[in-house]
Design a protein around this motif. Sequence first.
Motif, PDB file in Angstrom:
ATOM      1  N   LYS A   1       2.815  11.121   1.176  1.00  0.00           N
ATOM      2  CA  LYS A   1       2.891   9.675   1.413  1.00  0.00           C
ATOM      3  C   LYS A   1       2.330   8.925   0.225  1.00  0.00           C
ATOM      4  O   LYS A   1       1.604   9.463  -0.598  1.00  0.00           O
ATOM      5  CB  LYS A   1       2.090   9.315   2.653  1.00  0.00           C
ATOM      6  CG  LYS A   1       2.737   9.798   3.899  1.00  0.00           C
ATOM      7  CD  LYS A   1       2.971   8.641   4.826  1.00  0.00           C
ATOM      8  CE  LYS A   1       3.826   9.102   5.977  1.00  0.00           C
ATOM      9  NZ  LYS A   1       4.143   8.047   6.880  1.00  0.00           N
ATOM     10  N   GLY A   2       2.671   7.675   0.194  1.00  0.00           N
ATOM     11  CA  GLY A   2       2.096   6.793  -0.820  1.00  0.00           C
ATOM     12  C   GLY A   2       2.658   7.028  -2.193  1.00  0.00           C
ATOM     13  O   GLY A   2       2.019   6.749  -3.195  1.00  0.00           O
TER      14      GLY A   2
ATOM     15  N   THR B   1       0.972  14.851   4.167  1.00  0.00           N
ATOM     16  CA  THR B   1       0.692  14.251   5.462  1.00  0.00           C
ATOM     17  C   THR B   1       1.671  14.825   6.485  1.00  0.00           C
ATOM     18  O   THR B   1       2.874  14.717   6.320  1.00  0.00           O
ATOM     19  CB  THR B   1       0.875  12.736   5.414  1.00  0.00           C
ATOM     20  OG1 THR B   1       0.127  12.247   4.315  1.00  0.00           O
ATOM     21  CG2 THR B   1       0.403  12.090   6.690  1.00  0.00           C
TER      22      THR B   1
ATOM     23  N   CYS C   1       5.438  -0.381   5.209  1.00  0.00           N
ATOM     24  CA  CYS C   1       4.088   0.049   4.853  1.00  0.00           C
ATOM     25  C   CYS C   1       3.066  -0.696   5.694  1.00  0.00           C
ATOM     26  O   CYS C   1       2.144  -0.095   6.256  1.00  0.00           O
ATOM     27  CB  CYS C   1       3.865  -0.205   3.370  1.00  0.00           C
ATOM     28  SG  CYS C   1       2.201  -0.011   2.847  1.00  0.00           S
ATOM     29  N   GLN C   2       3.256  -2.040   5.808  1.00  0.00           N
ATOM     30  CA  GLN C   2       2.324  -2.847   6.595  1.00  0.00           C
ATOM     31  C   GLN C   2       2.317  -2.396   8.047  1.00  0.00           C
ATOM     32  O   GLN C   2       1.263  -2.261   8.668  1.00  0.00           O
ATOM     33  CB  GLN C   2       2.701  -4.328   6.522  1.00  0.00           C
ATOM     34  CG  GLN C   2       2.545  -4.944   5.141  1.00  0.00           C
ATOM     35  CD  GLN C   2       1.087  -5.092   4.743  1.00  0.00           C
ATOM     36  OE1 GLN C   2       0.265  -5.378   5.572  1.00  0.00           O
ATOM     37  NE2 GLN C   2       0.792  -4.868   3.488  1.00  0.00           N
TER      38      GLN C   2
ATOM     39  N   ILE D   1       0.426   0.816   8.459  1.00  0.00           N
ATOM     40  CA  ILE D   1      -1.021   0.653   8.409  1.00  0.00           C
ATOM     41  C   ILE D   1      -1.515   0.027   9.689  1.00  0.00           C
ATOM     42  O   ILE D   1      -2.521   0.431  10.251  1.00  0.00           O
ATOM     43  CB  ILE D   1      -1.404  -0.208   7.196  1.00  0.00           C
ATOM     44  CG1 ILE D   1      -1.166   0.590   5.913  1.00  0.00           C
ATOM     45  CG2 ILE D   1      -2.852  -0.625   7.278  1.00  0.00           C
ATOM     46  CD1 ILE D   1      -1.132  -0.232   4.680  1.00  0.00           C
TER      47      ILE D   1
ATOM     48  N   GLU E   1      -1.791   2.354  12.424  1.00  0.00           N
ATOM     49  CA  GLU E   1      -2.932   3.247  12.271  1.00  0.00           C
ATOM     50  C   GLU E   1      -4.220   2.571  12.698  1.00  0.00           C
ATOM     51  O   GLU E   1      -5.119   3.188  13.230  1.00  0.00           O
ATOM     52  CB  GLU E   1      -3.072   3.675  10.804  1.00  0.00           C
ATOM     53  CG  GLU E   1      -2.301   4.923  10.482  1.00  0.00           C
ATOM     54  CD  GLU E   1      -2.198   5.112   8.993  1.00  0.00           C
ATOM     55  OE1 GLU E   1      -3.182   4.896   8.288  1.00  0.00           O
ATOM     56  OE2 GLU E   1      -1.103   5.472   8.525  1.00  0.00           O
ATOM     57  N   ILE E   2      -4.270   1.269  12.421  1.00  0.00           N
ATOM     58  CA  ILE E   2      -5.503   0.544  12.698  1.00  0.00           C
ATOM     59  C   ILE E   2      -5.740   0.394  14.188  1.00  0.00           C
ATOM     60  O   ILE E   2      -6.843   0.530  14.673  1.00  0.00           O
ATOM     61  CB  ILE E   2      -5.459  -0.837  12.021  1.00  0.00           C
ATOM     62  CG1 ILE E   2      -5.592  -0.657  10.514  1.00  0.00           C
ATOM     63  CG2 ILE E   2      -6.554  -1.728  12.543  1.00  0.00           C
ATOM     64  CD1 ILE E   2      -5.157  -1.844   9.740  1.00  0.00           C
TER      65      ILE E   2
ATOM     66  N   LEU F   1      -6.667   0.949  17.382  1.00  0.00           N
ATOM     67  CA  LEU F   1      -7.375   2.070  17.982  1.00  0.00           C
ATOM     68  C   LEU F   1      -7.179   2.033  19.483  1.00  0.00           C
ATOM     69  O   LEU F   1      -7.205   0.978  20.080  1.00  0.00           O
ATOM     70  CB  LEU F   1      -8.866   1.924  17.705  1.00  0.00           C
ATOM     71  CG  LEU F   1      -9.302   1.994  16.261  1.00  0.00           C
ATOM     72  CD1 LEU F   1     -10.665   1.395  16.115  1.00  0.00           C
ATOM     73  CD2 LEU F   1      -9.310   3.417  15.784  1.00  0.00           C
TER      74      LEU F   1
ATOM     75  N   THR G   1      -9.075   2.926  22.561  1.00  0.00           N
ATOM     76  CA  THR G   1     -10.406   3.360  22.959  1.00  0.00           C
ATOM     77  C   THR G   1     -10.412   3.972  24.346  1.00  0.00           C
ATOM     78  O   THR G   1     -11.418   4.474  24.787  1.00  0.00           O
ATOM     79  CB  THR G   1     -11.377   2.185  22.919  1.00  0.00           C
ATOM     80  OG1 THR G   1     -10.744   1.076  23.564  1.00  0.00           O
ATOM     81  CG2 THR G   1     -11.734   1.813  21.509  1.00  0.00           C
TER      82      THR G   1
ATOM     83  N   LYS H   1      -1.355  11.821  12.671  1.00  0.00           N
ATOM     84  CA  LYS H   1      -1.143  12.224  11.282  1.00  0.00           C
ATOM     85  C   LYS H   1      -2.318  13.066  10.824  1.00  0.00           C
ATOM     86  O   LYS H   1      -3.469  12.679  11.014  1.00  0.00           O
ATOM     87  CB  LYS H   1      -1.026  10.984  10.397  1.00  0.00           C
ATOM     88  CG  LYS H   1       0.359  10.404  10.461  1.00  0.00           C
ATOM     89  CD  LYS H   1       0.470   9.166   9.641  1.00  0.00           C
ATOM     90  CE  LYS H   1       1.854   8.605   9.857  1.00  0.00           C
ATOM     91  NZ  LYS H   1       1.866   7.162   9.776  1.00  0.00           N
TER      92      LYS H   1
ATOM     93  N   GLN I   1      -3.745  15.414   7.424  1.00  0.00           N
ATOM     94  CA  GLN I   1      -3.502  15.633   6.000  1.00  0.00           C
ATOM     95  C   GLN I   1      -3.953  17.028   5.603  1.00  0.00           C
ATOM     96  O   GLN I   1      -4.984  17.498   6.070  1.00  0.00           O
ATOM     97  CB  GLN I   1      -4.270  14.600   5.177  1.00  0.00           C
ATOM     98  CG  GLN I   1      -3.709  13.212   5.345  1.00  0.00           C
ATOM     99  CD  GLN I   1      -4.224  12.259   4.303  1.00  0.00           C
ATOM    100  OE1 GLN I   1      -5.339  12.401   3.819  1.00  0.00           O
ATOM    101  NE2 GLN I   1      -3.422  11.281   3.958  1.00  0.00           N
TER     102      GLN I   1
END
Lengths: 476, 740
Positions: free
Chosen positions: B466-467, B480, B601-602, B605, B608-609, B611, B613, B662, B664
């Motif tokens: 990735k990236g 990844t 991409c946004q 991300i 991924e952010i 969460l 809980t 994901k 790595q």
Amino acid sequence: MGIKFLEFIKPFCAVLPEISKPDRKIQFREKVLWTAITLFIFLVCCQIPLFGIMSSDSADPFYWQRVILASSRGTLMELGISPIVTSGLIMQLLAGAKIIEVGDTPKDRALFNGAQKLFGMVITVGQAIVYVMTGMYGDPSDVGAGVCLLIIIQLFVAGLIVLLLDELLQKGYGLGSGISLFIATNICETIVWKAFSPATVNTGRGTEFEGAIIALFHLLATKQDKVRGLREAFYRQNLPNLMNLMATVFVFGVVIYFQGFRVDLPIKSARYRGQYSSYPIKLFYTSNIPIILQSALVSNLYVISQMLATKFHGNFFINLLGVWADVSGGGPARSYPVGGLCYYLSPPETLSHVAEDPIHAFLYIVFMLGSCAFFSKTWIEVSGSSAKDVAKQLKDQQMVMRGHRDTSMIKELNRYIPTAAAFGGLCIGALSVMADFMGAIGSGTGILLAVTIIYQYFEIFVKEQSEMGGMSTLLF
Amino acid sequence: MTGSKTEYDEKGITFYYFLLSVWAAIVISATLFVFPRRKSKAEKERIRRKCNCTPCNNKRQTVSTSKPIFKIAVIFIGWIVLLLLAYKVSTVQNEDREYDPFEILQVDTEASLHEIKKAYRKLSLEHHPDMATGDSEMFMKIAKAYAALTDEESRNNWKTYGHPDGPGAIIFGMALPNWIFDKSGSFWIFVVYIVVFIVIMPIGVGFWWYYSKFSKGRVLNETHDLYMHCLYHSPNIKPIKLLGYSWEFNYKCNPKIEMRPTEGKDELMKLLNKKKKKKKAKKGDFLGCGDIARALLQAQLTRHTFENPKFKVDQIYILQKFPALIDKMVEILAQLVPFSIHMQRQDPKLQPTKKKQPTKTAKKERKKTHKPSIPSLKTIESCMRLSQLITQALDVEDSPIKQLPHIGPDIMRLLDDNLSIRDFVDMDTVERRSLLKDLNESQYNDVMNVCALMPYVTMSATCEVKGDEDSTITVGSTVTVTVSMRRKNIIDERDVPAWADKLETLTVNVSQASDVTNIDQTIKGWRKIPSKKGKKKTASNKAKGIKVQGERAKTQKNELPKEKYSHETEKEHCFEKDTESEDDESTGNKETIDEKEWKTCQDEIKSEISLDTKRESHQVHCPYFPDEKQEGWWLYVADRKNNMLFTAPVHIVSLKDEKEIKVQLKAPSKVGIFTYTVIIRSDCYVDLDYHQTIKLDVKAAKKTDAEQDKIKENEESKEGCKDNNDSDYSSENDELSDSE
């Protein structure tokens, strides 16, 4: 010369009380404990009245500052966090303007922190002397020299305690920083008090409760006409009403919603292929700094104007700066600006005020938005979070932006950071104005501060939770 | 707050209002908090398929009797108090009535001006002081009320201040009963303050601090250190043994554990010796805490029930602690793998011995000197397996069918030993019923219900770099692996023929894997580096003292042709890009593509952010485990053939329906095709693990900037010079583009 200044501070640093860095990893549970203890000490200090002061029924000149400085009148926390904030602000500005040169070495950092603390202590003593000598606690000649000294000592020791508590949290024993914790606590206290206060006022038409929620119950129970009772609970003017409370909640929600706005710049490692992450640029890039700076500026202006107004009453130029009138409402006595520059910089109390004096409202809005955007933009230069600094930071970590070369990174960052800073500052200003217009409890500035701080704490908790697993394992 | 003017509530009226509203706020929010939410679909399904076997019923009783009733009782009491308060408030005589002119004039609030006038005249005639029925005070009141309704000024005063006379004196008050501020009252308040803040609070915090150390989800620091130490020095230790020695179960550390050296020793010894007969002689009759704990765990595996109630209590305590401990153990093992590899590489003593004699003697030497060896995949997997076994109370050799209720030894004898749960579910209904013919209808239903709710996970794993612009996997890059999982109930899956497909793909995968192994037999994971060096040595005829750097240079030399090629293509690529940027139209195109990329991409991300809980998945059928348990899974990538773990196991606890994870891993530093396995292991069910093989097609690396530097350092060949030129050229280009 720059280095020399810090060197000059060095001998003093040895005698300063200091909290040593933790030599082990502090568990989250322990951090919570330390934070709670710190908060407890602060709250106790907020309640202990100063020994030796005379009753002070005069208008409180620092009313406008109390919210952001977490101070409470006539107690050990009279000075609140103002020494820390002032010294921090000044030192940062000096360092940012390269008047004091601070290297990147840890030794230099430590010296800088020491200098900041020393400066804070000096400011504490200075402020204490000024407070006592200007007769805030009664005429110095009446109080007597011994008691004056005693008051100064009390204020100094309290200031030192706050300084050390802040350091305790910042060194990693607790969560966040002392300053933000105290500000948030102060504001939340105000909100809870305004909602549940058992204080009553009787202006001739029966007893009324100050607390908005209690007033709702009381009005519903006592009024014959329930609809009128309900309307009064929602819209009464002289005391906090339910609309104020709802506006507060609404502003809370809006700010939290805006907190999530951000652009994530994709970055990758230059050394290892396939290692990637993101660099978030928040809309509130400078967080609540612009609002702190702005209100610090305005409140200082108020204090000066008030002092001048009492000394040289009626002078044309002084009146140009501000005309003050005492208003004793439901709360503590305080002065309101009713004319001059200060009047135009103060928030209109209600929406009807806006209709009465639209120029006032317009000037106020322009001033708020402009100053917030301006402070936000200057702050990134001063505090080392400008595009150039960020690019350097990333370069040191061997990270590059995806799809860009090293050199174009600054350009790309420059596309986002100043915009985010200026626009974020603007938004903060606008939110603050909106909160003031809606009559949110604890002033727009205060709520913004509280929400941003609480959100930071929330983020810490969520992060810790995802690492450790459920809330119950964190605490119990 | 308001200084000396403050007036306290002497009659205790306003205080009740205060109390009532605060109490109402507390009770209402508490009720909303505790109030049961609507049951989800999965939960309804679970209730429908409730298991009625005896251990299940026993467990349900012990678990359910404790909490909800208590909560409901507290809330009920809260509401009763609230109602009482409300009654009290409603009966309290309201002293200061609001001024109401309509009431004084005895007319309706909607009355017209005419009616008001009429009422005023009538009343004033009646109460006029000159009359016999006269009352001057009443007359004044009536006059004022009439004025409030008719006169402009008094009307305004009444509207704004509540009284036709205008604003009255402001009285500040505090809705607290008077006795608090009396002399004696304030003394007691002071005492209460002292007690609360100086006695109760520190003690409370102290208790919380002390006991939260031993709470369910927490592992003591000492235990952490113990695991670290033991697993580092003897990575092949049996997990159950190590678990037993956890400090949580030691009376020296945990006050909840009592030392009972003599009671029921024989019973425990028997349990231990079932496994290890050798130790009987050695250990004699000494039983430490560790042994007791281990014996109790062993008893759980064999479903042994103790007569002694104290042992039962201890066993439940140990089992409640167990999930956190095993989780910790897996975590530590996962940390140790890369760490000990690193240590092996660093250790200069270790490497020569290995290189000289990569035989058994070398291994022995290593053991003697207590050099760290890498914990193998086996240790980690045995940890996970232990978790499954303990939860389901199965012994190591037991058939997984024993997880189902009502399956006793009689039925077990009939069943094939190798029968798996999936086979059992797939079995023809008639055949299955005939196998379980000893069970009656409801028992058979229980079996099928439990079966039905067991998880079936399908997954698909893809791996990419990735990236970067292109996602080909190159030597040494970070790969990844994206695993998307989908959990279903096993019975839902059975109805769908997709299962057959899945099986087919599995076989295909297997065959592929075998192909690959034929092609490349020397695949090794983390371990590969030392062995590779060994090979190199033989190839280059025992050049002993060559440093690592030199070797790396050599490998690069060997791979140079390919690299050169790829580098050139890259160069061309760059060139194309530059030319493109000059062209306006193409830049426009590029921009749109960029924007798309940017957007994805946004989104990536952001996803991924976010969460989650919530730690909620599906409840596990585990009648012998004292707690309710939620399904959890470990996801990791490993090389099965070499027993190597590649990624730290991720403990997934919120796999409700679908989830994407994901992980790595570092690509091997050698060109070739590698097969790894992505494994999903349940932490609670035996024999419900899933795996998928992934293939890493590792290409030679393109030169990144950092590598270029290394090449320059190592050898100043022509290639290096060329590179230099190239980079100069490109940097010039950069400047150009900047200036634009």
